[in-house]
Design a protein around this motif. Structure first.
Motif, PDB file in Angstrom:
ATOM      1  N   SER A 102       1.160  38.367  14.076  1.00 49.07           N
ATOM      2  CA  SER A 102       2.278  39.299  14.734  1.00 49.07           C
ATOM      3  C   SER A 102       1.941  40.531  14.748  1.00 49.07           C
ATOM      4  CB  SER A 102       3.678  38.864  14.234  1.00 49.07           C
ATOM      5  OG  SER A 102       3.645  39.121  12.908  1.00 49.07           O
ATOM      6  N   LYS A 103       1.187  41.114  13.815  1.00 46.76           N
ATOM      7  CA  LYS A 103       1.065  42.574  13.676  1.00 46.76           C
ATOM      8  C   LYS A 103      -0.134  43.055  14.382  1.00 46.76           C
ATOM      9  CE  LYS A 103       3.378  43.024   9.312  1.00 46.76           C
ATOM     10  NZ  LYS A 103       3.274  43.217   7.861  1.00 46.76           N
ATOM     11  N   VAL A 104      -1.223  42.210  14.780  1.00 42.77           N
ATOM     12  CA  VAL A 104      -2.349  42.355  15.496  1.00 42.77           C
ATOM     13  C   VAL A 104      -2.237  41.760  16.938  1.00 42.77           C
ATOM     14  CG1 VAL A 104      -4.782  42.734  15.529  1.00 42.77           C
ATOM     15  CG2 VAL A 104      -3.509  42.800  13.547  1.00 42.77           C
ATOM     16  N   THR A 105      -1.355  41.938  17.678  1.00 49.08           N
ATOM     17  CA  THR A 105      -1.241  40.872  18.934  1.00 49.08           C
ATOM     18  C   THR A 105      -2.550  41.127  19.908  1.00 49.08           C
ATOM     19  OG1 THR A 105       0.128  43.010  20.024  1.00 49.08           O
ATOM     20  CG2 THR A 105       1.281  41.276  18.709  1.00 49.08           C
ATOM     21  N   ALA A 106      -3.067  42.156  19.876  1.00 53.00           N
ATOM     22  CA  ALA A 106      -4.446  42.312  20.535  1.00 53.00           C
ATOM     23  C   ALA A 106      -5.749  41.728  20.037  1.00 53.00           C
ATOM     24  CB  ALA A 106      -4.751  43.857  20.921  1.00 53.00           C
ATOM     25  N   GLY A 107      -5.188  40.869  18.678  1.00 51.69           N
ATOM     26  CA  GLY A 107      -6.632  40.371  18.138  1.00 51.69           C
ATOM     27  C   GLY A 107      -6.569  39.006  18.758  1.00 51.69           C
ATOM     28  N   PRO A 108      -7.527  38.146  18.207  1.00 55.27           N
ATOM     29  CA  PRO A 108      -7.931  36.756  18.386  1.00 55.27           C
ATOM     30  C   PRO A 108      -6.538  35.888  18.598  1.00 55.27           C
ATOM     31  CG  PRO A 108      -9.076  37.322  16.507  1.00 55.27           C
ATOM     32  CD  PRO A 108      -8.191  38.302  16.867  1.00 55.27           C
ATOM     33  N   GLN A 109      -6.502  34.949  19.431  1.00 50.45           N
ATOM     34  CA  GLN A 109      -5.409  34.114  19.820  1.00 50.45           C
ATOM     35  C   GLN A 109      -5.769  32.664  19.988  1.00 50.45           C
ATOM     36  OE1 GLN A 109      -2.709  35.980  22.480  1.00 50.45           O
ATOM     37  NE2 GLN A 109      -2.798  37.864  21.787  1.00 50.45           N
ATOM     38  N   PRO A 110      -6.247  32.128  19.127  1.00 50.49           N
ATOM     39  CA  PRO A 110      -6.723  30.739  19.252  1.00 50.49           C
ATOM     40  C   PRO A 110      -5.842  29.763  19.583  1.00 50.49           C
ATOM     41  CG  PRO A 110      -6.630  31.376  16.795  1.00 50.49           C
ATOM     42  CD  PRO A 110      -6.046  32.735  17.554  1.00 50.49           C
ATOM     43  N   ALA A 111      -6.391  28.763  20.545  1.00 52.20           N
ATOM     44  CA  ALA A 111      -5.603  27.787  20.887  1.00 52.20           C
ATOM     45  C   ALA A 111      -6.207  26.541  20.400  1.00 52.20           C
ATOM     46  CB  ALA A 111      -5.647  27.625  22.694  1.00 52.20           C
ATOM     47  N   ILE A 112      -5.267  25.754  19.651  1.00 54.14           N
ATOM     48  CA  ILE A 112      -5.889  24.550  18.817  1.00 54.14           C
ATOM     49  C   ILE A 112      -5.062  23.304  19.593  1.00 54.14           C
ATOM     50  CG2 ILE A 112      -5.225  23.599  16.524  1.00 54.14           C
ATOM     51  CD1 ILE A 112      -6.842  26.166  16.420  1.00 54.14           C
ATOM     52  N   ALA A 113      -5.821  22.216  19.576  1.00 51.56           N
ATOM     53  CA  ALA A 113      -5.580  20.922  20.120  1.00 51.56           C
ATOM     54  C   ALA A 113      -4.233  20.480  19.250  1.00 51.56           C
ATOM     55  CB  ALA A 113      -6.542  19.962  20.184  1.00 51.56           C
ATOM     56  N   PRO A 114      -3.260  19.827  19.927  1.00 56.42           N
ATOM     57  CA  PRO A 114      -2.119  19.229  19.410  1.00 56.42           C
ATOM     58  C   PRO A 114      -2.491  18.423  17.965  1.00 56.42           C
ATOM     59  CG  PRO A 114      -1.494  19.414  21.443  1.00 56.42           C
ATOM     60  CD  PRO A 114      -3.232  19.550  21.331  1.00 56.42           C
ATOM     61  N   GLY A 115      -3.405  17.499  18.095  1.00 59.33           N
ATOM     62  CA  GLY A 115      -3.563  16.789  17.149  1.00 59.33           C
ATOM     63  C   GLY A 115      -4.268  17.348  16.044  1.00 59.33           C
ATOM     64  N   ALA A 116      -5.409  18.216  16.135  1.00 61.40           N
ATOM     65  CA  ALA A 116      -5.823  19.057  15.291  1.00 61.40           C
ATOM     66  C   ALA A 116      -4.767  19.899  14.505  1.00 61.40           C
ATOM     67  CB  ALA A 116      -6.689  20.025  15.568  1.00 61.40           C
ATOM     68  N   TRP A 117      -3.598  20.537  15.058  1.00 62.18           N
ATOM     69  CA  TRP A 117      -2.630  21.177  14.460  1.00 62.18           C
ATOM     70  C   TRP A 117      -1.859  20.490  13.536  1.00 62.18           C
ATOM     71  CZ3 TRP A 117      -1.511  25.891  13.343  1.00 62.18           C
ATOM     72  CH2 TRP A 117      -0.173  26.391  12.806  1.00 62.18           C
ATOM     73  N   ALA A 118      -1.629  19.347  14.006  1.00 62.64           N
ATOM     74  CA  ALA A 118      -0.626  18.077  13.132  1.00 62.64           C
ATOM     75  C   ALA A 118      -1.404  17.910  11.974  1.00 62.64           C
ATOM     76  CB  ALA A 118      -0.480  16.778  13.992  1.00 62.64           C
ATOM     77  N   ALA A 119      -2.786  17.545  12.028  1.00 59.39           N
ATOM     78  CA  ALA A 119      -3.574  17.494  10.802  1.00 59.39           C
ATOM     79  C   ALA A 119      -3.473  18.574   9.970  1.00 59.39           C
ATOM     80  CB  ALA A 119      -4.932  17.043  11.204  1.00 59.39           C
ATOM     81  N   PHE A 120      -3.569  19.696  10.414  1.00 64.24           N
ATOM     82  CA  PHE A 120      -3.506  21.005   9.543  1.00 64.24           C
ATOM     83  C   PHE A 120      -2.308  20.908   8.890  1.00 64.24           C
ATOM     84  CE2 PHE A 120      -2.119  25.317   9.501  1.00 64.24           C
ATOM     85  CZ  PHE A 120      -2.733  25.723   8.292  1.00 64.24           C
ATOM     86  N   LEU A 121      -1.040  20.651   9.592  1.00 58.16           N
ATOM     87  CA  LEU A 121       0.207  20.779   8.943  1.00 58.16           C
ATOM     88  C   LEU A 121       0.457  19.652   7.866  1.00 58.16           C
ATOM     89  CD1 LEU A 121       2.355  21.669  12.098  1.00 58.16           C
ATOM     90  CD2 LEU A 121       1.653  23.119  10.175  1.00 58.16           C
TER      91      LEU A 121
END
Length: 59
Positions: A34-53
């Motif tokens: 949120s402090k570096v809005t011009a920086g990288p903005q990865p898009a993660i697959a929903p399944g990978a995000w669920a596994a991470f969480l």
């Protein structure tokens, strides 16, 4: 154009706190600093995000 179902932001206090914004859409979870809005903005697959969480909540 992406349609985001919702977004979440971590909360914190003070200038040294790091915050992350997460927005969901049908095919991806979008993440950015949120402090570096011009920086990288990865898009993660929903399944990978669920596994991470799952790993985070178990730790």
């Amino acid at each position: 154009m992406h349609h985001y179902d919702g977004s979440r932001r971590t909360s914190g206090a003070g200038p040294r706190v790091h915050c992350v914004e997460v927005a969901t859409c049908a095919h991806a979870i979008h993440i950015r600093d949120s402090k570096v809005t011009a920086g990288p903005q990865p898009a993660i697959a929903p399944g990978a995000w669920a596994a991470f969480l799952g790993g985070v909540t178990e730790a």
